[in-house]
Enzyme design. Structure first.
Site, mmCIF file in Angstrom:
data_model
loop_
_atom_site.group_PDB
_atom_site.id
_atom_site.type_symbol
_atom_site.label_atom_id
_atom_site.label_comp_id
_atom_site.label_asym_id
_atom_site.label_seq_id
_atom_site.Cartn_x
_atom_site.Cartn_y
_atom_site.Cartn_z
ATOM 1 C CD GLU A 185 -6.663 0.588 6.756
ATOM 2 O OE1 GLU A 185 -6.682 1.039 5.600
ATOM 3 O OE2 GLU A 185 -6.521 1.306 7.751
ATOM 4 C CD GLU A 199 -2.968 1.688 9.953
ATOM 5 O OE1 GLU A 199 -3.511 2.633 9.326
ATOM 6 O OE2 GLU A 199 -2.545 0.657 9.400
HETATM 7 C C1 GCO Z 1 -4.361 2.766 5.531
HETATM 8 C C2 GCO Z 1 -3.129 2.010 5.869
HETATM 9 C C3 GCO Z 1 -1.974 2.891 6.064
HETATM 10 C C4 GCO Z 1 -2.160 4.347 5.690
HETATM 11 C C5 GCO Z 1 -2.829 5.128 6.791
HETATM 12 C C6 GCO Z 1 -3.060 6.586 6.452
HETATM 13 O O1 GCO Z 1 -5.175 2.965 6.381
HETATM 14 O O2 GCO Z 1 -4.516 3.214 4.411
HETATM 15 O O3 GCO Z 1 -3.221 1.042 6.842
HETATM 16 O O4 GCO Z 1 -1.106 2.258 5.222
HETATM 17 O O5 GCO Z 1 -0.956 4.922 5.394
HETATM 18 O O6 GCO Z 1 -4.066 4.575 7.078
HETATM 19 O O7 GCO Z 1 -3.879 6.715 5.338
#
Ligand code: GCO
Length: 440
Positions: free
Chosen positions: A166, A351
């Protein structure tokens, strides 16, 4: 759940995702201080000023956590290797850190889980933050050195390596909006971080190619973005927001350029001769990781600083984060990415998940909302596959309730409930439902 494993193509991988700082317990094993430790100690940055010192104590309990992952019938496990654990000052090696990841990867393989590694999930060593962190170009070369060290130890056994998790969060959320470490609100630092995080990706990828690695990519987050109303200014604001959030990174990687709508704000603050780095940044990748959570509606605000935009959550049902549940956004992103950027390249949903205020009652966590959430997002994934998108796997975020960054331990994303007093793990109803659906 309204699907079975064989509704997906043969070889489709089901897994769960985690990140080092969010679960391991960074006080153990000689890990160095990260910018999250110091950010959490600043006033008002993190709920109750919580940090990742203990987290889920995965450092000592990883065998139990991986047993639960295997017992759910999963094929793969996505984890990150903390830079500050492997190199506490960002430069010198901590043998205990390397031993930990060596053992962790073997423990996955012993359980039949394919290791999906992320090199950087935000565990920046404080010693490098002192030198300017991602605003400093030197951090990219140091990241390359870290890539060499960790890959020399575990690269022979991992199924996939993503360089950065990200980059939008690393750069914009952290250096312009100030919500994540290092908590800056500075367009110069943000512009530099927007570029340097991609240069770090390119640098790491080149090091991986030198070692003959052929299973490399990056994990990007995408947020469905729409104008809030028919006002042409809202359309413009949504286009700029989309360029910053959804196009900047994927265009740089696949086309070697940045979107003009975003450069409009960043260009005056970019590092000198940034154009010369675009070739390194746009080397071919082997797969793309897609993180998807929600939709945002964008209005224009001419009184606000560039990008003159305000984002609100969409109108549908919300999760504990206040994020709208909007599965169609996943389908449309998967199609858009294949159509506009990556073609046939393998895509993994790395994710997708939701937070809910879960409680254990009589030994049970009855999270029906999460069961529907997963079902609907896997249906969206299936539709994208039917549309011809080459989606190869889906990782639920997250395996465990964990440290949700600026929200501390308050937001529960896990398939497995964690009692943060006793650290007891309790698989939720969603864990059992997913397990039944993906059983062979
Ligand atoms: C992000 C990360 C994760 C978070 C998830 C929920 O996207 O911020 O990859 O570490 O915990 O996305 O917010």
């Amino acid at each position: 759940m309204n699907f079975q494993r064989n509704d997906f193509p043969t070889g489709f991988l089901f897994g769960a995702a985690t990140a080092a700082y969010q679960i391991e317990g960074h006080q153990f094993g000689g890990a160095g201080s990260t910018h999250w430790d110091t950010f959490a100690a600043g006033p008002g940055n993190v709920v109750r000023a919580e940090n990742g010192a203990l987290a889920c104590d995965h450092y000592h309990r990883f065998a139990e956590d991986l047993d639960l992952t295997r017992d759910a019938g999963m094929d793969a496990y996505r984890f990150s290797t903390s830079w500050a654990r492997v190199m506490p000052d960002g430069r010198n090696v901590n043998p205990e850190g390397l031993d930990f990841y060596d053992g962790l990867v073997d423990a996955m393989l012993e359980r039949g889980l394919q290791p999906f590694q992320t090199l950087y999930h935000w565990e920046l060593p404080s010693a490098l933050a002192d030198k300017g962190g991602w605003a400093n170009r030197d951090t990219c070369a140091y990241f390359g050195d870290f890539t060499d060290v960790i890959t020399d130890r575990i690269g022979d056994r991992v199924a996939s390596i993503a360089t950065i998790n990200e980059p939008w969060c690393v750069a914009y959320l952290s250096h312009f909006l100030g919500h994540h470490a290092p908590g800056l609100r500075d367009i110069r630092a943000a512009s530099r971080a927007m570029h340097h995080i991609l240069l770090a990706h390119g640098t790491a990828l080149a090091r991986l190619r030198d070692k003959g690695m052929s299973n490399c990519g990056i994990v990007l987050n995408f947020d469905h973005t729409e104008p809030n109303d028919a006002d042409p200014d809202a359309t413009q604001a949504a286009a700029t927001t989309d360029a910053i959030f959804n196009r900047w990174f994927i265009e740089a990687i696949t086309k070697g350029s940045y979107p003009t709508e975003a450069l409009e704000g960043f260009a005056p603050h970019m590092p000198e001769n940034w154009q010369d780095d675009m070739e390194l940044i746009s080397q071919p990748i082997d797969s793309l990781g897609v993180n998807y959570y929600t939709r945002h509606m964008v209005s224009a605000d001419q009184g606000a600083v560039w990008p003159h935009a305000v984002s609100e959550d969409g109108p549908g049902d919300k999760t504990q984060m206040g994020w709208e549940i909007y599965p169609d956004g996943l389908r449309s992103f998967l199609s858009r990415l294949a159509h506009d950027y990556v073609g046939e390249l393998p895509i993994y949903v790395t994710e997708n998940g939701m937070a809910w205020n879960d409680h254990v009652k009589d030994g049970v966590v009855d999270d029906q909302t999460r069961i529907r959430f997963i079902d609907d997002h896997l249906a969206a994934t299936r539709h994208a596959i039917t549309d011809g998108v080459n989606v190869r796997g889906f990782f639920y975020w997250s395996l465990l309730d964990n440290y949700e960054w600026a929200f501390g331990y308050e937001k529960r994303f896990g398939l497995i409930h964690v009692d943060f007093e006793t650290l007891k793990r309790t698989p939720k109803a969603s864990y059992h439902a997913l397990k039944s659906a993906i059983a062979r």
